[in-house]
Scaffold this motif. Structure first.
Motif, short mmCIF file in Angstrom:
data_model
loop_
_atom_site.label_atom_id
_atom_site.label_comp_id
_atom_site.label_asym_id
_atom_site.label_seq_id
_atom_site.Cartn_x
_atom_site.Cartn_y
_atom_site.Cartn_z
N ALA A 250 0.82 -1.32 -0.04
CA ALA A 250 0.61 0.17 0.21
C ALA A 250 0.84 1.22 0.13
CB ALA A 250 -1.17 -0.06 1.19
N ILE B 53 1.94 1.86 -3.63
CA ILE B 53 0.97 2.65 -4.55
C ILE B 53 1.08 3.99 -4.02
CG2 ILE B 53 -1.43 2.20 -4.99
CD1 ILE B 53 -0.22 -0.15 -6.07
N ARG B 54 1.48 4.66 -2.83
CA ARG B 54 0.61 5.70 -2.48
C ARG B 54 1.21 6.80 -2.98
NH1 ARG B 54 -2.01 3.25 1.66
NH2 ARG B 54 0.46 3.46 3.76
N ALA C 44 2.31 6.30 -6.99
CA ALA C 44 1.04 7.34 -7.72
C ALA C 44 0.41 9.24 -7.15
CB ALA C 44 -0.32 7.04 -6.68
N ASP C 45 1.38 8.82 -5.99
CA ASP C 45 1.62 10.73 -5.99
C ASP C 45 3.17 10.88 -7.04
OD1 ASP C 45 0.40 10.44 -3.81
OD2 ASP C 45 1.56 10.93 -1.89
N GLU D 227 -9.67 -4.05 -1.11
CA GLU D 227 -9.28 -2.70 -0.61
C GLU D 227 -8.24 -2.68 -0.07
OE1 GLU D 227 -10.99 0.36 -1.95
OE2 GLU D 227 -12.46 -0.61 -2.84
N PRO D 228 -7.32 -1.73 1.00
CA PRO D 228 -7.77 -0.38 -0.17
C PRO D 228 -6.59 -0.24 -1.17
CG PRO D 228 -6.41 -0.46 2.35
CD PRO D 228 -7.24 -1.60 1.96
N VAL D 229 -6.21 -0.80 -1.13
CA VAL D 229 -5.21 -0.65 -2.50
C VAL D 229 -6.14 0.06 -3.24
CG1 VAL D 229 -3.47 -1.95 -3.98
CG2 VAL D 229 -3.46 -2.10 -1.10
N GLU E 136 -8.75 1.24 -3.88
CA GLU E 136 -9.14 2.86 -3.73
C GLU E 136 -8.40 3.39 -3.70
OE1 GLU E 136 -11.15 6.17 -3.18
OE2 GLU E 136 -12.08 3.95 -3.58
N ASP E 137 -7.32 4.16 -3.64
CA ASP E 137 -6.34 3.95 -3.88
C ASP E 137 -5.51 4.43 -4.77
OD1 ASP E 137 -5.42 4.74 -0.97
OD2 ASP E 137 -3.69 2.88 -0.57
N SER F 97 -8.48 6.62 -6.93
CA SER F 97 -8.34 8.20 -5.83
C SER F 97 -7.00 8.76 -6.75
CB SER F 97 -7.96 8.24 -4.20
OG SER F 97 -7.71 9.21 -4.36
N ALA F 98 -6.15 8.19 -7.16
CA ALA F 98 -4.78 9.05 -7.51
C ALA F 98 -5.93 9.08 -9.46
CB ALA F 98 -3.81 7.74 -7.86
#
Length: 208
Positions: free
Chosen positions: A54, A57-58, A61-62, A112-114, A116-117, A120-121
């Protein structure tokens, strides 16, 4: 080594291993070995395998969002902004293949929550493209949504979904078929999307 720097090294190694082995086949032992730390330290810094994935991923994505947004110079015309943003997007994919595989192949196979991450991106990128198109719509005095269409189903929002979806597909195609300059890939997409948008910005619709 400062903790923040060590964590980035761990994430770099994890993205590489997840990309090449897949989430389920990747092991924490393998990731720890790749970044030259002990497995207990890896757990201490970034938690379980699920938490580590996770975090990857964050971060990726950022980085992708920042690359796109940073290239879209607000002083340029909307079309030029979009071209520069797409060029940065395709450059990111070319330079960070492992990141792309983790974001758009490995992540979508997780729950989830991957998921959704990632979603969201993607919404952030779509929102940025929508803002560019809304500016183009205002400058061209394009009529608003048809009766019954909500604010999220206007012309700019719909076209942003098309553009981002096409960019995703084209990025995957380039990785499968062989590299090419990011500018050329962006030009391919702009040649279809933006040229097609220009008559629409003047009010033309299929079947009218």
């Amino acid at each position: 080594m400062p903790r923040a720097q060590r964590e980035q090294q761990m994430l770099d190694a994890a993205v590489m291993i997840f990309s090449r082995s897949g989430y389920h086949a990747a092991s924490m032992d393998e990731i720890a070995e790749a970044c030259e730390v002990s497995k207990p330290m890896l757990y201490l810094y970034l938690g379980s395998k699920e938490e580590l994935f996770a975090a990857c991923i964050r971060r990726e994505a950022d980085r992708l969002i920042a690359a796109f947004a940073g290239a879209a110079d607000p002083g340029l015309a909307p079309g030029d902004q979009l071209f520069h943003g797409l060029t940065a997007f395709f450059a990111f994919v070319a330079e960070h293949r492992d990141s792309w595989v983790v974001l758009y192949q490995q992540a979508r196979a997780q729950g989830e929550p991957v998921v959704e991450d990632v979603a969201s991106a993607r919404r952030e990128v779509v929102s940025a493209v929508t803002a560019l198109l809304r500016r183009a719509v205002r400058e061209a005095d394009l009529p608003g949504p048809r009766p019954g269409e909500g604010p999220d189903r206007g012309e700019a929002a719909a076209m942003a979904q098309v553009i981002v979806g096409a960019a995703d597909a084209l990025a995957g195609w380039v990785l499968d078929t062989g590299p090419e300059p990011p500018e050329e890939t962006a030009r391919r997409l702009m040649s279809v999307i933006w040229i097609g948008l220009e008559p629409r910005l003047r009010g033309a619709r299929y079947g009218d």
